[in-house]
Design a protein around this motif. Structure first.
Motif, mmCIF file in Angstrom:
data_model
loop_
_atom_site.group_PDB
_atom_site.id
_atom_site.type_symbol
_atom_site.label_atom_id
_atom_site.label_comp_id
_atom_site.label_asym_id
_atom_site.label_seq_id
_atom_site.Cartn_x
_atom_site.Cartn_y
_atom_site.Cartn_z
ATOM 1 N N LEU A 30 -7.724 -2.526 4.372
ATOM 2 C CA LEU A 30 -6.443 -2.461 5.301
ATOM 3 C C LEU A 30 -6.005 -3.796 5.357
ATOM 4 C CD1 LEU A 30 -4.528 -1.156 7.323
ATOM 5 C CD2 LEU A 30 -6.227 -1.654 8.967
ATOM 6 N N VAL A 31 -7.119 -4.746 5.668
ATOM 7 C CA VAL A 31 -6.637 -6.076 6.024
ATOM 8 C C VAL A 31 -6.595 -7.182 4.708
ATOM 9 C CG1 VAL A 31 -7.218 -8.492 7.285
ATOM 10 C CG2 VAL A 31 -7.668 -6.188 8.299
ATOM 11 N N MET A 32 -7.658 -6.834 3.718
ATOM 12 C CA MET A 32 -7.603 -7.704 2.698
ATOM 13 C C MET A 32 -7.339 -7.320 1.362
ATOM 14 S SD MET A 32 -8.493 -10.601 4.472
ATOM 15 C CE MET A 32 -8.757 -11.523 3.019
ATOM 16 N N GLY A 33 -6.947 -6.015 1.124
ATOM 17 C CA GLY A 33 -6.822 -5.067 0.186
ATOM 18 C C GLY A 33 -5.606 -5.710 -0.849
ATOM 19 N N GLU A 34 -5.468 -4.840 -1.873
ATOM 20 C CA GLU A 34 -4.294 -5.062 -2.714
ATOM 21 C C GLU A 34 -3.138 -5.157 -2.213
ATOM 22 O OE1 GLU A 34 -2.304 -3.733 -6.743
ATOM 23 O OE2 GLU A 34 -4.255 -2.749 -6.110
ATOM 24 N N HIS A 35 -2.876 -4.293 -0.993
ATOM 25 C CA HIS A 35 -1.739 -4.029 -0.087
ATOM 26 C C HIS A 35 -2.255 -4.262 1.271
ATOM 27 C CE1 HIS A 35 0.258 -2.237 -3.500
ATOM 28 N NE2 HIS A 35 -0.572 -1.372 -3.673
ATOM 29 N N GLY A 36 -2.950 -5.311 1.442
ATOM 30 C CA GLY A 36 -3.591 -5.668 2.760
ATOM 31 C C GLY A 36 -2.385 -6.195 3.723
ATOM 32 N N LEU A 37 -2.665 -6.073 5.240
ATOM 33 C CA LEU A 37 -1.640 -6.493 5.911
ATOM 34 C C LEU A 37 -1.884 -7.682 6.544
ATOM 35 C CD1 LEU A 37 -1.086 -2.846 7.813
ATOM 36 C CD2 LEU A 37 0.244 -3.936 5.610
ATOM 37 N N LEU A 38 -2.630 -8.527 6.253
ATOM 38 C CA LEU A 38 -3.111 -9.805 7.075
ATOM 39 C C LEU A 38 -2.057 -10.754 6.771
ATOM 40 C CD1 LEU A 38 -5.181 -11.659 8.151
ATOM 41 C CD2 LEU A 38 -5.689 -12.807 5.989
ATOM 42 N N GLY A 39 -1.450 -11.045 8.394
ATOM 43 C CA GLY A 39 -0.247 -12.096 8.450
ATOM 44 C C GLY A 39 1.106 -11.021 8.383
ATOM 45 N N ARG A 40 1.030 -10.096 7.895
ATOM 46 C CA ARG A 40 2.193 -9.269 7.621
ATOM 47 C C ARG A 40 2.915 -8.628 9.100
ATOM 48 N NH1 ARG A 40 3.714 -11.590 2.935
ATOM 49 N NH2 ARG A 40 2.031 -11.482 1.394
ATOM 50 N N MET A 41 4.278 -8.722 9.309
ATOM 51 C CA MET A 41 4.664 -8.012 10.309
ATOM 52 C C MET A 41 5.057 -6.386 9.821
ATOM 53 S SD MET A 41 8.209 -8.883 12.311
ATOM 54 C CE MET A 41 7.280 -10.044 13.322
ATOM 55 N N THR A 42 4.803 -5.548 10.579
ATOM 56 C CA THR A 42 5.153 -4.109 10.006
ATOM 57 C C THR A 42 6.627 -3.972 9.972
ATOM 58 O OG1 THR A 42 4.849 -3.411 12.489
ATOM 59 C CG2 THR A 42 2.703 -3.261 11.031
ATOM 60 N N GLU A 43 7.074 -3.002 9.274
ATOM 61 C CA GLU A 43 8.373 -2.772 9.067
ATOM 62 C C GLU A 43 9.047 -2.260 10.302
ATOM 63 O OE1 GLU A 43 8.587 -0.569 5.474
ATOM 64 O OE2 GLU A 43 7.745 -1.981 4.229
ATOM 65 N N GLN A 44 8.171 -1.574 10.833
ATOM 66 C CA GLN A 44 8.949 -0.941 12.474
ATOM 67 C C GLN A 44 8.137 -1.275 13.604
ATOM 68 O OE1 GLN A 44 9.593 3.408 11.837
ATOM 69 N NE2 GLN A 44 10.056 3.092 9.580
ATOM 70 N N PRO A 45 8.712 -1.156 14.528
ATOM 71 C CA PRO A 45 7.989 -1.530 15.915
ATOM 72 C C PRO A 45 7.039 -0.598 16.435
ATOM 73 C CG PRO A 45 10.280 -1.194 16.515
ATOM 74 C CD PRO A 45 10.230 -1.135 15.063
ATOM 75 N N GLY A 46 6.278 -0.600 17.342
ATOM 76 C CA GLY A 46 5.357 0.309 18.007
ATOM 77 C C GLY A 46 4.048 0.724 17.500
ATOM 78 N N LYS A 47 3.389 1.075 18.224
ATOM 79 C CA LYS A 47 1.983 1.563 17.827
ATOM 80 C C LYS A 47 1.762 2.571 16.767
ATOM 81 C CE LYS A 47 -0.068 -0.216 22.264
ATOM 82 N NZ LYS A 47 -0.633 0.140 23.291
ATOM 83 N N GLU A 48 2.558 3.625 16.883
ATOM 84 C CA GLU A 48 2.506 4.843 16.222
ATOM 85 C C GLU A 48 2.740 4.291 14.621
ATOM 86 O OE1 GLU A 48 4.465 9.226 15.620
ATOM 87 O OE2 GLU A 48 5.384 7.677 17.143
ATOM 88 N N TYR A 49 3.786 3.563 14.402
ATOM 89 C CA TYR A 49 3.821 2.858 13.018
ATOM 90 C C TYR A 49 2.742 2.289 12.474
ATOM 91 C CZ TYR A 49 5.865 0.985 8.722
ATOM 92 O OH TYR A 49 6.272 0.585 7.448
ATOM 93 N N VAL A 50 1.910 1.612 13.245
ATOM 94 C CA VAL A 50 0.693 0.751 12.659
ATOM 95 C C VAL A 50 -0.112 1.724 12.559
ATOM 96 C CG1 VAL A 50 -1.077 -0.589 13.478
ATOM 97 C CG2 VAL A 50 1.408 -1.264 14.234
ATOM 98 N N ILE A 51 -0.460 2.860 13.454
ATOM 99 C CA ILE A 51 -1.525 3.735 13.178
ATOM 100 C C ILE A 51 -1.358 4.599 12.115
ATOM 101 C CG2 ILE A 51 -2.486 5.821 14.182
ATOM 102 C CD1 ILE A 51 -3.404 3.413 15.739
ATOM 103 N N ASN A 52 -0.182 4.818 11.975
ATOM 104 C CA ASN A 52 0.077 5.816 10.494
ATOM 105 C C ASN A 52 -0.019 4.860 9.142
ATOM 106 O OD1 ASN A 52 0.880 8.806 11.466
ATOM 107 N ND2 ASN A 52 2.026 7.394 12.660
ATOM 108 N N LYS A 53 0.420 3.468 9.218
ATOM 109 C CA LYS A 53 0.418 2.859 8.259
ATOM 110 C C LYS A 53 -0.949 2.444 7.681
ATOM 111 C CE LYS A 53 2.660 0.166 5.119
ATOM 112 N NZ LYS A 53 3.562 0.832 4.052
ATOM 113 N N ALA A 54 -1.890 2.182 8.799
ATOM 114 C CA ALA A 54 -3.189 2.175 8.603
ATOM 115 C C ALA A 54 -4.056 3.383 7.888
ATOM 116 C CB ALA A 54 -3.904 1.805 9.892
ATOM 117 N N PHE A 55 -3.678 4.341 8.677
ATOM 118 C CA PHE A 55 -4.097 5.685 8.009
ATOM 119 C C PHE A 55 -3.673 6.032 6.478
ATOM 120 C CE2 PHE A 55 -3.426 10.298 7.245
ATOM 121 C CZ PHE A 55 -4.923 10.796 7.697
ATOM 122 N N GLU A 56 -2.420 5.674 6.098
ATOM 123 C CA GLU A 56 -2.130 5.418 4.790
ATOM 124 C C GLU A 56 -2.647 4.763 3.804
ATOM 125 O OE1 GLU A 56 1.950 4.167 2.561
ATOM 126 O OE2 GLU A 56 2.313 4.790 4.576
#
Length: 311
Positions: free
Chosen positions: A135-161
């Motif tokens: 999730l953090v360091m992978g090929e599509h890792g999110l370290l330092g990246r701002m999510t495309e949409q606001p809110g916790k629900e988007y983060v949860i679903n993105k992490a799940f994906e």
């Protein structure tokens, strides 16, 4: 009494009832002396002279008592534990150098009494494993990246994906999670949510040691024996310089837009210290990926990180 009143059976019956009631009230001591000029027909101001006095009810003492507590010399106090705050904001007084906070001993699971959480539903985030490193360091890792949409629900679903197993993803059920809590448990991991820059925050989070550490405060219902606190301590102490299953998500308040930005992943955390017995529970966490954020290849990530730690 007039002849009409003497011969009227209704008046006679009424007079008998009044006499009987007054006799009973006098027997109970609840009747004032009747004025001499009182008559049955004298309804109005004279009638008010005769009043029924109700004896005051005796003061009732509490009926629920604890025999065990009444025998104790020192009675327990149920007030929340005091915690030093700075001004009117809930900012516990923590030294600018987080190293000044001594580490505390964490009881082993066998020695600690921990409140056990309820069994999560099958679609609950608490029942799902995620690969934090991916999730953090992978090929599509999110370290330092701002999510495309606001809110916790988007983060949860993105992490799940990005980081859950194919088996879980194929279940097709909508994920269930608590969007009002400052911490989100997964089966094997924990997300910490932090707001920065808002004057309405009930607690104020700070970066320490030039962005290498951050303060975080447990919710109003979190105590030393809460299961999520025990899980945080366990995962945080088990973290190394290269691995952890605690992930930090922050968002800052945009004063111009008067709203929060989407969340930004600031990577993995390891435990540094906390203040047992404080309320809210005050923690200091170490950002494992701080150097990667400072030296990120994307200038936008570096700039956003510098902005966050200077708020």
């Amino acid at each position: 009494m007039s002849n009409t009143e003497a011969t009227n059976p209704y008046v006679a019956l009424r007079e008998a009832k009044i006499a009987r009631n007054e006799a009973r009230l006098a027997q109970l001591g609840l009747l004032r002396p009747t004025p001499a000029n009182y008559s049955i027909g004298g309804l109005g101001a004279e009638t008010k002279a005769t009043k029924r006095l109700v004896a005051p009810k005796p003061a009732r003492e509490p009926t629920r008592r604890s025999t065990r507590l009444s025998q104790q010399t020192d009675q327990p106090s149920y007030r929340e534990l005091a915690f030093p705050y700075e001004g009117n904001r809930k900012r516990p007084i923590i030294a600018a150098d987080a190293n000044a906070i001594s580490e505390v001993h964490i009881p082993t699971p066998s020695a600690a009494v921990v409140r056990q959480p309820s069994t999560p539903a099958s679609n609950s985030v608490r029942s799902i494993d995620i690969n934090v490193d991916k999730l953090v360091m992978g090929e599509h890792g999110l370290l330092g990246r701002m999510t495309e949409q606001p809110g916790k629900e988007y983060v949860i679903n993105k992490a799940f994906e990005l980081a859950s197993s194919m088996e879980d993803q194929q279940s097709g059920t909508r994920l269930s999670f608590n969007k009002y809590c400052g911490v989100q448990e997964w089966n094997n991991a924990v997300f910490l949510w932090v707001n920065l820059g808002s004057k309405d925050n009930t607690v104020v989070n700070d970066f320490l040691d030039d962005g290498k550490q951050i303060t975080w405060f447990g919710g109003s219902r979190m105590y030393d024996d809460s299961s999520v606190i025990h899980k945080l301590l366990t995962l945080g102490k088990a973290a190394s310089e290269k691995a952890s299953n605690i992930v930090l998500w922050v968002r800052r308040y945009d004063a111009d837009l008067k709203k929060f930005t989407p969340y930004i992943c600031l990577g993995r955390l390891s435990y540094h210290s906390h203040q047992p017995g404080s309320h809210p529970l005050a923690f200091v966490w170490t950002l494992i990926d701080a150097e990667l954020l400072k030296n990120h290849s994307d200038p936008a990530v570096k700039e956003e990180y510098e902005t966050l730690i200077r708020l």
